[in-house]
Motif scaffolding. Structure first.
Motif, PDB file in Angstrom:
ATOM      1  N   SER A 146       5.210   8.493  53.901  1.00  0.00           N
ATOM      2  CA  SER A 146       4.394   8.230  52.623  1.00  0.00           C
ATOM      3  C   SER A 146       5.180   6.949  52.342  1.00  0.00           C
ATOM      4  CB  SER A 146       4.105   9.610  51.226  1.00  0.00           C
ATOM      5  OG  SER A 146       3.797   9.359  50.244  1.00  0.00           O
ATOM      6  N   PHE A 160      -2.311  -0.044  45.750  1.00  0.00           N
ATOM      7  CA  PHE A 160      -3.863   1.100  46.033  1.00  0.00           C
ATOM      8  C   PHE A 160      -4.043   1.079  47.872  1.00  0.00           C
ATOM      9  CE2 PHE A 160      -5.599   3.632  43.183  1.00  0.00           C
ATOM     10  CZ  PHE A 160      -5.260   3.175  41.691  1.00  0.00           C
ATOM     11  N   THR A 161      -3.203  -0.572  48.242  1.00  0.00           N
ATOM     12  CA  THR A 161      -3.637  -0.429  49.783  1.00  0.00           C
ATOM     13  C   THR A 161      -2.562   0.830  50.483  1.00  0.00           C
ATOM     14  OG1 THR A 161      -4.442  -2.776  49.197  1.00  0.00           O
ATOM     15  CG2 THR A 161      -3.630  -1.735  51.931  1.00  0.00           C
ATOM     16  N   ARG A 172      -3.700   4.289  50.059  1.00  0.00           N
ATOM     17  CA  ARG A 172      -3.922   4.907  51.166  1.00  0.00           C
ATOM     18  C   ARG A 172      -3.592   4.444  52.320  1.00  0.00           C
ATOM     19  NH1 ARG A 172      -9.367   1.288  50.707  1.00  0.00           N
ATOM     20  NH2 ARG A 172     -10.354   2.429  51.934  1.00  0.00           N
ATOM     21  N   LEU A 208      -1.273   8.150  52.595  1.00  0.00           N
ATOM     22  CA  LEU A 208      -2.462   8.975  52.597  1.00  0.00           C
ATOM     23  C   LEU A 208      -2.681   9.124  53.998  1.00  0.00           C
ATOM     24  CD1 LEU A 208      -3.603  11.328  51.623  1.00  0.00           C
ATOM     25  CD2 LEU A 208      -5.742   9.612  51.143  1.00  0.00           C
ATOM     26  N   GLY A 209      -2.695   8.520  54.980  1.00  0.00           N
ATOM     27  CA  GLY A 209      -3.372   8.604  56.593  1.00  0.00           C
ATOM     28  C   GLY A 209      -2.444   8.559  57.123  1.00  0.00           C
ATOM     29  N   ASP A 256      -9.267   9.989  51.829  1.00  0.00           N
ATOM     30  CA  ASP A 256      -9.299   8.117  51.810  1.00  0.00           C
ATOM     31  C   ASP A 256     -10.650   7.532  50.473  1.00  0.00           C
ATOM     32  OD1 ASP A 256     -10.855   5.233  53.341  1.00  0.00           O
ATOM     33  OD2 ASP A 256      -8.701   5.539  52.882  1.00  0.00           O
ATOM     34  N   LYS A 257     -11.830   8.687  51.019  1.00  0.00           N
ATOM     35  CA  LYS A 257     -13.050   7.783  49.876  1.00  0.00           C
ATOM     36  C   LYS A 257     -12.304   8.304  48.287  1.00  0.00           C
ATOM     37  CE  LYS A 257     -16.395   6.650  52.483  1.00  0.00           C
ATOM     38  NZ  LYS A 257     -16.052   5.657  52.780  1.00  0.00           N
ATOM     39  N   LEU A 313      -9.734   8.244  47.175  1.00  0.00           N
ATOM     40  CA  LEU A 313      -8.372   7.244  46.591  1.00  0.00           C
ATOM     41  C   LEU A 313      -9.031   5.878  46.761  1.00  0.00           C
ATOM     42  CD1 LEU A 313      -5.843   7.051  46.303  1.00  0.00           C
ATOM     43  CD2 LEU A 313      -5.719   6.396  48.251  1.00  0.00           C
ATOM     44  N   HIS A 314     -10.118   5.644  47.551  1.00  0.00           N
ATOM     45  CA  HIS A 314     -11.123   4.427  46.907  1.00  0.00           C
ATOM     46  C   HIS A 314     -12.182   4.230  45.925  1.00  0.00           C
ATOM     47  CE1 HIS A 314     -12.893   0.005  48.971  1.00  0.00           C
ATOM     48  NE2 HIS A 314     -13.736   1.112  48.369  1.00  0.00           N
ATOM     49  N   GLU A 344      -9.872   4.132  43.075  1.00  0.00           N
ATOM     50  CA  GLU A 344      -8.493   2.424  43.397  1.00  0.00           C
ATOM     51  C   GLU A 344      -9.995   1.707  42.362  1.00  0.00           C
ATOM     52  OE1 GLU A 344      -8.941   1.207  47.034  1.00  0.00           O
ATOM     53  OE2 GLU A 344      -7.545  -1.222  46.252  1.00  0.00           O
TER      54      GLU A 344
END
Lengths: 346, 262
Positions: free
Chosen positions: B141, B188-189, B192, B195-196, B245-246, B248-249, B252
């Motif tokens: 991370s 934010f990118t 994400r 996170l992945g 991810d959704k 977090l999106h 964002e």
């Protein structure tokens, strides 16, 4: 058709008929096709190494490639992926045999003792003992304990059986998944409550003053016999190779039993080359605790063919680790015909 | 109306692709039997195992949801630690040349080392508890957050900073009023990506002496030749990763409104 053409045609026809016979393999001889053997650089694999070292496989017409794994679980994976032909492995073999895809052709290394669970001197487990039991600990002290060791091995089996002896289930203790060297390192640096391990780590822990709370023999009630199993189709397509392999394997076993000094010397060198450094004292302990089958002891009353695998499958079915529908596959995988043939001198 | 239709169409296309994969998988394994179910189970067996694992502890000692909870705990701890350390460091490196010169050599040295390589050291230094596993995830991370924050700040247009200077902005005001807002999409990118990467590092982290968690479940199932449970674990990791991810999106989209975020 001219005479020359007729003679040439006859010669061609004759050769075509003779060729298969001329080049056909002797059905009793090894084919010479490469056989990939998976094993571990510990006592179970030593006969394979010795047979290779002394050229037995070559003399028998076998083309063997030995691939070393850290434990039995990756051997099972490699067999499932058809990357191995023969596995010489430990208790983890039961999971492979339960799939019904392999044939158990021979008994392997015999472990009399030495796979054990250890506690620190000041651990409450080391200071308690239930009446009537030969090992240490009780329900209160073992409940909630964390045991370091690899999963799906004989030591994992031992840990479950040890807890079961106190009326506990696998949910009442924590089996912390670690390979033997990491478990040993973590334990001596203060991690975990117990370490379930094998030689040489077991003797190293004893020498360092750790307390043996339980041995595999305590919970099994019988020695642990390892497995030699093969891809099912090979018994049909390469049976002479299987016979030759087992013959060389048991020849090496007999030599290891008959010459302890040679066994120590070969083992020490081989283990070291594979990253496991054993002292002479470690090897003395291994010689006491692990032995090998011979043609004389195979299929005897003390060591019925495949009895470890057939005995433990029920336990793993009860634990939910092997599906019930696969239970009978282990017994069905046993094929003692090669061993019977070898005993009869064929 | 047109946008709704388009959105529906995209949804149907996505759904169709998933269904196609499932059908091909079913055909290959359950119908044509190209591989044994033991080696590579079909979707029907996977679904049955998934349902079973929701309420059964065997063979690995916990239900799927218990494993998931344990994994989320470790992952979120490592992820948040990585974000908390990586974002300020990336901003500081990009904004201050001295910090950049101090931190960059060490950062560049440590960046390529995979988390799994740290496992033996972490066992010795920090033991076998949650913190060691979280540290393995922290590394994944941290790198992503640092790199993206750094890039986001560096992307600040000079002309914007000049305008700030013209209006008498202090250095801190230039940073917090101009550079940081500009960097938010890249931050934010990074979050994400982090996170992945954190979720992907989970299995490696749980190689480090675990007794619960999705990675442990996969390890245990590997050891006992239960490929169906391995695939259930993999799918659980994939699905939860997609859901996170959704989420977090969505965060964002609210925070970085109007900054090329849909």
């Amino acid at each position: 058709m001219t005479k020359c053409v007729r003679m040439a045609l006859a010669a061609v026809l004759f050769l075509a008929a003779a060729a298969p016979t001329a080049f056909a393999a002797d059905p009793g001889r090894a084919s010479g096709r490469k056989l990939r053997v998976g094993t571990m650089a510990i006592a179970p694999g030593l006969p394979v190494h010795l047979a290779e070292l002394n050229g037995y496989f070559k003399d028998a017409g076998l083309n063997i490639e030995i691939i070393i794994f850290p434990t039995g679980a990756p051997i099972n994976e490699a067999m499932a992926a058809d990357e191995l032909d023969i596995a010489v492995s430990g208790m983890a073999s039961v999971y492979a045999l339960a799939t019904g895809r392999y044939t158990y052709i021979g008994d392997g290394c015999i472990t009399l003792e030495g796979q054990a669970i250890y506690a620190r001197k000041d651990s409450p487990i080391a200071k308690t003992k239930e009446a009537g039991k030969s090992f240490l600990g009780d329900t209160a002290t073992v409940r909630g304990a964390s045991i370091l060791g690899p999963l799906a091995t004989s030591v994992h089996f031992m840990a479950i059986k040890y807890a079961e002896s106190f009326g506990l289930t696998d949910g009442d203790f924590k089996m912390v998944s670690m390979d033997y060297p990491q478990a040993y390192q973590a334990f001596i640096t203060g991690q975990g409550d117990l370490a379930a391990t094998i030689t040489p780590y077991s003797s190293q822990l004893e020498n360092a003053g750790y307390v043996k709370v339980c041995d595999l023999a305590d919970v099994m009630g019988a020695p642990l016999v390892d497995a030699v199993y093969v891809q099912k189709n090979l018994m049909k397509t390469m049976r002479p190779d299987m016979v030759a392999f087992l013959k060389c394997y048991y020849r090496a076993c007999e030599e290891l039993i008959g010459n302890p000094d040679m066994r120590k010397s070969v083992a020490k060198k081989w283990y070291a080359s594979e990253g496991r450094n054993y002292t002479d004292a470690d090897l003395d302990v291994e010689l006491q605790r692990q032995t090998y089958p011979t043609l004389g002891t195979l299929m005897s009353k003390r060591y019925p063919f495949g009895f470890t695998m057939t005995n433990i499958v029920g336990f793993f079915v009860d634990q939910g680790m092997i599906p019930e529908e696969n239970r009978d596959n282990v017994a069905a995988s046993l094929d003692s015909s090669i061993v019977e043939g070898l005993k009869a001198g064929k | 109306m047109r946008d709704d239709n388009r959105r529906n169409q995209y949804f149907l296309v996505s759904l169709a692709s998933v269904i196609t994969v499932l059908l091909v998988w079913y055909a290959c394994i359950d119908v044509l039997e190209l591989k044994s179910q033991i080696v590579f189970p079909g979707p029907v067996k996977i679904f049955r195992t998934f349902i079973l694992k929701l309420h059964t502890r065997s063979p690995d000692g916990a239900t799927l949801l218990s494993h998931l909870g344990a994994s989320l705990k470790v992952t979120m701890l490592g992820y948040l630690l990585g974000a908390a350390a990586g974002i300020p460091l990336g901003i500081a490196m990009a904004w201050n040349r001295l910090v950049d010169r101090l931190a960059k050599p060490l950062f560049d040295l440590l960046r390529p080392i995979p988390g799994i390589a740290w496992i033996p050291l972490f066992i010795l230094l920090f033991g076998i508890g949650t913190f060691s596993k979280a540290l393995v995830i922290f590394l994944s991370s941290f790198v992503a957050c640092t790199v993206n924050s750094f890039t986001g700040i560096r992307q600040t247009k000079d002309v914007h900073l000049w305008v700030g200077n013209v209006f008498g902005a202090t250095r801190n005001q230039l940073l917090f009023r101009i550079a940081v807002p500009t960097a938010i999409p890249m931050v934010f990118t990074g979050l994400r990506v982090a996170l992945g990467a954190s979720w992907a590092a989970l299995v490696a982290a749980e190689l480090l002496a675990s007794n619960v968690g999705l990675g442990y479940m996969i390890q245990q199932s590997r050891a006992i030749s239960r490929t169906d449970i391995i695939i259930v674990g993999m799918l659980a990791i994939g699905m939860v990763g997609a859901i996170l991810d959704k989420i977090l999106h969505a965060v964002e989209a609210r925070v970085a409104k109007g900054m090329n975020v849909r």
